[in-house]
Write a protein that holds these residues in place. Structure first.
Motif, PDB file in Angstrom:
ATOM      1  N   GLY A 144       0.782  -1.164   0.129  1.00 37.31           N
ATOM      2  CA  GLY A 144      -0.063   0.095   0.020  1.00 37.31           C
ATOM      3  C   GLY A 144       0.882   1.390  -0.003  1.00 37.31           C
ATOM      4  N   ILE A 145       2.234   1.179  -0.460  1.00 33.97           N
ATOM      5  CA  ILE A 145       3.147   2.394  -0.368  1.00 33.97           C
ATOM      6  C   ILE A 145       2.615   3.244  -1.574  1.00 33.97           C
ATOM      7  N   ILE A 146       2.533   2.527  -2.809  1.00 32.07           N
ATOM      8  CA  ILE A 146       2.124   3.450  -3.952  1.00 32.07           C
ATOM      9  C   ILE A 146       1.363   2.466  -5.044  1.00 32.07           C
ATOM     10  N   GLY A 147       0.474   2.804  -5.561  1.00 32.15           N
ATOM     11  CA  GLY A 147      -0.287   1.978  -6.648  1.00 32.15           C
ATOM     12  C   GLY A 147      -0.113   2.752  -7.799  1.00 32.15           C
ATOM     13  N   ARG A 148      -0.916   2.192  -8.826  1.00 37.46           N
ATOM     14  CA  ARG A 148      -0.910   2.408 -10.078  1.00 37.46           C
ATOM     15  C   ARG A 148      -1.178   4.040 -10.515  1.00 37.46           C
ATOM     16  N   ASP A 149      -2.149   4.281  -9.869  1.00 37.11           N
ATOM     17  CA  ASP A 149      -2.513   5.827  -9.794  1.00 37.11           C
ATOM     18  C   ASP A 149      -1.463   6.943  -9.300  1.00 37.11           C
ATOM     19  N   GLY A 150      -1.052   6.369  -8.082  1.00 33.84           N
ATOM     20  CA  GLY A 150      -0.137   7.189  -7.351  1.00 33.84           C
ATOM     21  C   GLY A 150       1.259   7.214  -8.453  1.00 33.84           C
ATOM     22  N   LEU A 151       1.690   6.133  -9.024  1.00 28.65           N
ATOM     23  CA  LEU A 151       2.740   6.089  -9.956  1.00 28.65           C
ATOM     24  C   LEU A 151       2.652   6.990 -11.011  1.00 28.65           C
ATOM     25  N   GLU A 152       1.414   7.007 -11.596  1.00 28.31           N
ATOM     26  CA  GLU A 152       1.110   7.677 -12.779  1.00 28.31           C
ATOM     27  C   GLU A 152       1.310   9.273 -12.321  1.00 28.31           C
ATOM     28  N   ASP A 153       0.622   9.785 -11.186  1.00 31.38           N
ATOM     29  CA  ASP A 153       0.829  11.121 -10.851  1.00 31.38           C
ATOM     30  C   ASP A 153       2.300  11.599 -10.610  1.00 31.38           C
ATOM     31  N   VAL A 154       3.039  10.581 -10.090  1.00 28.33           N
ATOM     32  CA  VAL A 154       4.700  10.884  -9.896  1.00 28.33           C
ATOM     33  C   VAL A 154       5.135  11.065 -11.085  1.00 28.33           C
ATOM     34  N   THR A 155       4.881  10.085 -12.137  1.00 24.79           N
ATOM     35  CA  THR A 155       5.545  10.228 -13.584  1.00 24.79           C
ATOM     36  C   THR A 155       5.027  11.384 -14.400  1.00 24.79           C
ATOM     37  N   THR A 156       3.754  11.469 -14.233  1.00 29.61           N
ATOM     38  CA  THR A 156       3.546  13.002 -14.883  1.00 29.61           C
ATOM     39  C   THR A 156       4.186  14.165 -14.359  1.00 29.61           C
ATOM     40  N   PHE A 157       4.201  14.330 -13.073  1.00 32.11           N
ATOM     41  CA  PHE A 157       4.927  15.536 -12.441  1.00 32.11           C
ATOM     42  C   PHE A 157       6.493  15.423 -12.897  1.00 32.11           C
ATOM     43  N   LEU A 158       7.098  14.296 -12.835  1.00 24.00           N
ATOM     44  CA  LEU A 158       8.448  14.002 -13.202  1.00 24.00           C
ATOM     45  C   LEU A 158       8.704  14.558 -14.771  1.00 24.00           C
ATOM     46  N   ARG A 159       7.692  14.202 -15.741  1.00 20.64           N
ATOM     47  CA  ARG A 159       7.988  14.306 -17.173  1.00 20.64           C
ATOM     48  C   ARG A 159       7.666  16.064 -17.077  1.00 20.64           C
ATOM     49  N   ARG A 160       6.624  16.569 -16.272  1.00 22.46           N
ATOM     50  CA  ARG A 160       6.720  18.129 -16.222  1.00 22.46           C
ATOM     51  C   ARG A 160       7.804  18.886 -16.203  1.00 22.46           C
ATOM     52  N   MET A 161       8.437  18.250 -15.025  1.00 21.08           N
ATOM     53  CA  MET A 161       9.863  18.887 -14.581  1.00 21.08           C
ATOM     54  C   MET A 161      10.921  18.695 -15.329  1.00 21.08           C
ATOM     55  N   GLU A 162      10.708  17.399 -16.007  1.00 20.67           N
ATOM     56  CA  GLU A 162      11.710  17.249 -17.269  1.00 20.67           C
ATOM     57  C   GLU A 162      11.618  18.049 -18.548  1.00 20.67           C
ATOM     58  N   ARG A 163      10.419  18.282 -18.823  1.00 20.04           N
ATOM     59  CA  ARG A 163      10.132  19.152 -20.111  1.00 20.04           C
ATOM     60  C   ARG A 163      10.406  20.705 -19.630  1.00 20.04           C
ATOM     61  N   TYR A 164      10.407  21.072 -18.364  1.00 22.71           N
ATOM     62  CA  TYR A 164      10.672  22.388 -17.988  1.00 22.71           C
ATOM     63  C   TYR A 164      12.200  22.593 -18.018  1.00 22.71           C
ATOM     64  N   TRP A 165      12.837  21.664 -17.665  1.00 27.26           N
ATOM     65  CA  TRP A 165      14.308  21.711 -17.492  1.00 27.26           C
ATOM     66  C   TRP A 165      14.853  21.678 -18.940  1.00 27.26           C
ATOM     67  N   THR A 166      14.302  20.913 -19.891  1.00 18.85           N
ATOM     68  CA  THR A 166      14.857  20.654 -21.007  1.00 18.85           C
ATOM     69  C   THR A 166      14.503  22.088 -21.774  1.00 18.85           C
ATOM     70  N   ASP A 167      13.274  22.815 -21.575  1.00 13.27           N
ATOM     71  CA  ASP A 167      13.083  24.159 -22.083  1.00 13.27           C
ATOM     72  C   ASP A 167      14.155  25.255 -21.696  1.00 13.27           C
ATOM     73  N   GLN A 168      14.542  25.038 -20.360  1.00  9.97           N
ATOM     74  CA  GLN A 168      15.363  25.853 -19.898  1.00  9.97           C
ATOM     75  C   GLN A 168      16.865  25.782 -20.532  1.00  9.97           C
ATOM     76  N   ILE A 169      17.393  24.659 -20.900  1.00 11.02           N
ATOM     77  CA  ILE A 169      18.343  24.549 -21.238  1.00 11.02           C
ATOM     78  C   ILE A 169      18.352  24.887 -22.941  1.00 11.02           C
ATOM     79  N   ARG A 170      17.247  24.683 -23.670  1.00 12.41           N
ATOM     80  CA  ARG A 170      17.254  25.015 -25.134  1.00 12.41           C
ATOM     81  C   ARG A 170      17.141  26.615 -25.138  1.00 12.41           C
ATOM     82  N   TYR A 171      16.515  27.153 -24.220  1.00 14.04           N
ATOM     83  CA  TYR A 171      16.430  28.869 -24.239  1.00 14.04           C
ATOM     84  C   TYR A 171      17.575  29.631 -23.759  1.00 14.04           C
ATOM     85  N   ILE A 172      18.541  28.791 -23.426  1.00 15.74           N
ATOM     86  CA  ILE A 172      19.660  29.595 -23.083  1.00 15.74           C
ATOM     87  C   ILE A 172      20.673  29.906 -23.976  1.00 15.74           C
TER      88      ILE A 172
END
Length: 165
Positions: free
Chosen positions: A136-164
């Protein structure tokens, strides 16, 4: 003309400290992942390679790739990936072959020995996923939420690198 209200210091500070805590956690989790793989290697007697090389085998899987492709996918840094690929080829975990089109480029793929390590890591990850869910630590929905957050962070960082540049 609209006037923007400044973010109160305590809110900005909370946001910054939360962001820094998240960054530290991501870094710690990566190091822990390597320790988990190291422990698994010790448990099953894989002594020839290190956890970073094991993850490289896991990420290549059934693909045939170049070092440049691994770097461009964001998996590994420059000389680190070249060194590890060379070691894995020398130890018989990977085949390498010069690219027909660009003779400077070398393509690599896993050998049966490399696939066995990849499968060992895949089994480890499956056991962990099932354990997280069963306890009961984390299930499918929780993992999807974490993955969505990390993908958004990855996209943000990638955009920051590109715009430099």
């Amino acid at each position: 003309m609209s006037i923007q209200t400044p973010i109160p210091a305590q809110t900005a500070g909370g946001l910054v400290s939360g962001y820094q805590e998240t960054l530290a956690l991501i870094e710690r989790l990566h190091r822990l992942l390597l320790d988990v793989i190291k422990d698994e290697f010790e448990r099953v007697g894989i002594i020839e390679i290190n956890p970073v090389q094991g993850l490289l085998l896991f990420n290549i899987a059934d693909n045939e790739v170049t070092a440049g492709e691994l770097k461009s996918r964001g998996y590994y840094q420059g000389s680190n990936v070249s060194y590890n690929l060379k070691k894995l080829v020398d130890l018989g975990f990977m085949h390498h072959q010069r690219c027909e089109i660009d003779r400077r480029s070398v393509r690599v793929r896993l050998t049966a020995k490399g696939r066995a390590v990849r499968d060992q890591i895949a089994d480890l990850f499956m056991r962990h996923a099932e354990g997280l869910d069963a306890k009961g630590i984390i299930g499918r929905d929780g993992l999807e939420d974490v993955t969505t957050f990390l993908r958004r962070m990855e996209r943000y960082w990638t955009d920051q690198i590109r715009y430099i540049y």
